[in-house]
Design a protein around this motif. Sequence first.
Motif, short mmCIF file in Angstrom:
data_model
loop_
_atom_site.label_atom_id
_atom_site.label_comp_id
_atom_site.label_asym_id
_atom_site.label_seq_id
_atom_site.Cartn_x
_atom_site.Cartn_y
_atom_site.Cartn_z
N GLN A 1 11.97 26.38 -10.33
CA GLN A 1 12.36 25.12 -9.67
C GLN A 1 12.34 24.01 -10.70
OE1 GLN A 1 10.07 24.18 -6.18
NE2 GLN A 1 11.16 22.26 -5.77
N ASP A 2 13.48 23.36 -10.87
CA ASP A 2 13.57 22.33 -11.90
C ASP A 2 13.46 20.91 -11.35
OD1 ASP A 2 15.97 22.58 -10.58
OD2 ASP A 2 17.14 21.85 -12.29
N VAL A 3 13.58 20.70 -10.02
CA VAL A 3 13.51 19.37 -9.43
C VAL A 3 12.59 19.42 -8.22
CG1 VAL A 3 14.80 17.49 -8.34
CG2 VAL A 3 15.83 18.77 -10.21
N TYR A 4 11.69 18.41 -8.10
CA TYR A 4 10.80 18.26 -6.96
C TYR A 4 11.03 16.88 -6.33
CZ TYR A 4 8.28 22.33 -8.77
OH TYR A 4 7.95 23.58 -9.21
N PHE A 5 11.01 16.84 -5.00
CA PHE A 5 11.20 15.58 -4.27
C PHE A 5 9.90 15.24 -3.55
CE2 PHE A 5 15.37 17.62 -4.47
CZ PHE A 5 16.11 16.61 -5.08
N LEU A 6 9.38 14.03 -3.86
CA LEU A 6 8.09 13.59 -3.32
C LEU A 6 8.30 12.34 -2.47
CD1 LEU A 6 5.04 14.28 -3.48
CD2 LEU A 6 4.88 12.58 -5.32
N PRO A 7 8.25 12.43 -1.12
CA PRO A 7 8.40 11.25 -0.27
C PRO A 7 7.12 10.42 -0.23
CG PRO A 7 8.16 13.22 1.08
CD PRO A 7 8.21 13.67 -0.35
N VAL A 8 7.28 9.09 -0.40
CA VAL A 8 6.15 8.16 -0.45
C VAL A 8 6.39 7.06 0.57
CG1 VAL A 8 4.82 6.57 -1.89
CG2 VAL A 8 5.77 8.67 -2.89
N GLU A 9 5.36 6.77 1.40
CA GLU A 9 5.43 5.68 2.37
C GLU A 9 4.86 4.41 1.75
OE1 GLU A 9 3.59 6.59 6.05
OE2 GLU A 9 5.07 8.12 6.63
N ILE A 10 5.61 3.27 1.93
CA ILE A 10 5.18 1.97 1.39
C ILE A 10 5.04 1.01 2.56
CG2 ILE A 10 5.66 0.17 -0.30
CD1 ILE A 10 7.56 2.07 -1.69
N ASN A 11 3.91 0.29 2.65
CA ASN A 11 3.65 -0.68 3.70
C ASN A 11 3.48 -2.05 3.05
OD1 ASN A 11 2.35 -2.29 5.79
ND2 ASN A 11 2.01 -0.33 6.86
N SER B 1 0.85 -1.19 0.00
CA SER B 1 0.00 0.00 0.00
C SER B 1 0.89 1.24 0.00
CB SER B 1 -0.94 0.00 1.22
OG SER B 1 -0.18 -0.03 2.42
N PHE B 2 0.41 2.31 -0.67
CA PHE B 2 1.20 3.53 -0.87
C PHE B 2 0.41 4.73 -0.33
CE2 PHE B 2 2.27 0.48 -4.11
CZ PHE B 2 3.64 0.54 -4.21
N THR B 3 1.13 5.63 0.32
CA THR B 3 0.56 6.91 0.77
C THR B 3 1.66 7.96 0.72
OG1 THR B 3 1.05 6.40 3.09
CG2 THR B 3 -1.19 5.87 2.29
N LEU B 4 1.25 9.23 0.61
CA LEU B 4 2.21 10.32 0.68
C LEU B 4 2.64 10.52 2.14
CD1 LEU B 4 0.74 13.00 -1.77
CD2 LEU B 4 2.70 11.48 -2.13
N ALA B 5 3.90 10.93 2.31
CA ALA B 5 4.39 11.20 3.66
C ALA B 5 3.61 12.36 4.27
CB ALA B 5 5.88 11.53 3.60
N PRO B 6 3.47 12.39 5.59
CA PRO B 6 2.65 13.45 6.23
C PRO B 6 3.12 14.85 5.91
CG PRO B 6 3.11 11.69 7.80
CD PRO B 6 3.93 11.40 6.58
N GLU B 7 4.40 15.08 5.72
CA GLU B 7 4.88 16.44 5.47
C GLU B 7 4.51 16.97 4.09
OE1 GLU B 7 8.39 13.56 4.85
OE2 GLU B 7 6.72 13.86 6.26
N VAL B 8 4.12 16.08 3.16
CA VAL B 8 3.72 16.53 1.82
C VAL B 8 2.30 16.08 1.49
CG1 VAL B 8 6.08 16.61 0.96
CG2 VAL B 8 4.76 14.50 0.75
N ALA B 9 1.58 15.65 2.50
CA ALA B 9 0.23 15.14 2.23
C ALA B 9 -0.68 16.21 1.64
CB ALA B 9 -0.38 14.57 3.51
N HIS B 10 -0.46 17.50 1.96
CA HIS B 10 -1.33 18.57 1.48
C HIS B 10 -0.58 19.53 0.57
CE1 HIS B 10 -4.33 17.22 4.37
NE2 HIS B 10 -3.39 17.25 5.34
N ASN B 11 0.35 19.02 -0.24
CA ASN B 11 1.08 19.90 -1.16
C ASN B 11 0.20 20.23 -2.35
OD1 ASN B 11 2.18 18.30 -3.80
ND2 ASN B 11 1.88 16.89 -2.08
N ASN B 12 0.55 21.31 -3.04
CA ASN B 12 -0.25 21.79 -4.18
C ASN B 12 0.30 21.37 -5.53
OD1 ASN B 12 -1.91 23.22 -2.36
ND2 ASN B 12 -0.48 24.95 -2.35
N ASN B 13 1.27 20.48 -5.54
CA ASN B 13 1.90 20.11 -6.82
C ASN B 13 1.49 18.72 -7.29
OD1 ASN B 13 3.41 22.56 -6.87
ND2 ASN B 13 4.89 21.64 -5.44
N PHE B 14 1.53 17.72 -6.39
CA PHE B 14 1.29 16.35 -6.81
C PHE B 14 0.38 15.66 -5.79
CE2 PHE B 14 5.62 17.62 -7.97
CZ PHE B 14 5.57 17.50 -9.34
N SER B 15 -0.27 14.58 -6.28
CA SER B 15 -1.08 13.72 -5.43
C SER B 15 -0.81 12.26 -5.78
CB SER B 15 -2.58 14.03 -5.60
OG SER B 15 -2.99 13.72 -6.93
#
Length: 471
Positions: A233-243, A196-210
Amino acid sequence: SLSLPQRVDYETKRMYTLKVEGSNPHLDPRFMSWGPYRDEATIKISVEDEDEPPVFVAPSYTFEVEENAPEGTVVGRVHAKDTDVANNPVRYLIPRYTDVEQFFSVNPEDGLVTTTRPLDRETQPWHNISVSATEIGHHQDTKVRVNIKVKDVNDNPPEFATNNEVLMCDTVAPGKVIETVSAVDKDEMVHRQHFSFTLAPEVAHNNNFSLKDNRDSTASIYVLRKGFSRLTQDVYFLPVEINDNGVPPLSSTNTLTVRVCSCDSRDTILSCNVEPYVLPAGLSTGALIAILACIVILLAIVVLFVALRRQKKEPLIVFEEEDIRENIITYDDEGGGEEDTEAFDIATLQNPDGANGFLPRKDMKPELQCPLRPGMGHPAPNSVDVDDFIKTRIAEADCDPTAPPYDSIQIYGYEGRGSLAGSLSSLESVTTESDLDYDYLQSWGPRFRKLADLYGTKDCSLQDADEADDS
């Protein structure tokens, strides 16, 4: 003769009884009435006991042990026995060449196999070793194969299946899927287990990606807005939690890298580098580093050159051409040998201009100053006293502190006049009359007769010439 069609076993059957019948197949009719020509005999065969190696109860063993089990965990037990009548005790041993890293040990008395350290299934899921059984006091042994399976434990968190960057066009429309991610796990996946995949809590409400979990061990990444700029900004970092939803459940946070690229109208990526936007404003970082490196290298070379010049004590620039030829000085007198080390000043050899001057000796000074005799400095022109002349020169050399070394040879080119001794020149001997008598040549034999005639004839001609003069 009796032979064995197969092997016999003492432990299975120790005695065999055989009935043997003998008959004559070729009978003579004349003796048929004498009775039957056959006979029977009973033979008993005893099997002797032979010392044999122990025998394992099973041909092979298969055990299982939990992953990460502590040291000393029991894996299983092997059993062997002595089938001989003596029934000697059996000792067990694991040959080291079958367990090089020594993961297991066996009790030599009861054959109990245990672990010596925790085992990792992801490193080695199976261990195949051998156990040897030997009778006490004997050298014969028997080996059996032991297969040990390491049971999996969920001890590794999941991670992204690939670590590639996600390339996204700067003109991408909101709501578009830019990547579908998946995960892998080093542990065994049980039935119906999924990631299962979810966004990390620090980026859960970002305006760029879901992120959307697809419930099939994959997830989709969506874009929420438009107007991405590479200059901003040319690079974005998106942390993803995997269970992994295992037992026990494990999870990990993995970072997905999204790079903004320039694309054409067909969303074909043209460039993802930032250098073209920096070059018009100035030099790139790589060019500046290269220039600085060259400057540092040049400074190091200059410093090294100056240090070497200072060490040699030479000027940096040579204004005049130096004469580096060797200066050879010739002396007319002979030195005093190896012991006379101060006869000449070394400065004379280094300074050719002072070779013609008089330098005082530095080894010693005469204790007495001898006065010159009257008229000794300038001898009379008509003097022919060579002895006085030589003594005068010797006295001058002894009394003069600037004279050459005392143990030198003085060479004089003076010859006196009016000496009683005649000239020693061989050229004048031809014109002088000789008083030699060559008559003795007549007695030297026939081999010197020619020589005697030549000198004898010369003497006779001289006598005739004298007599003619007298007359």
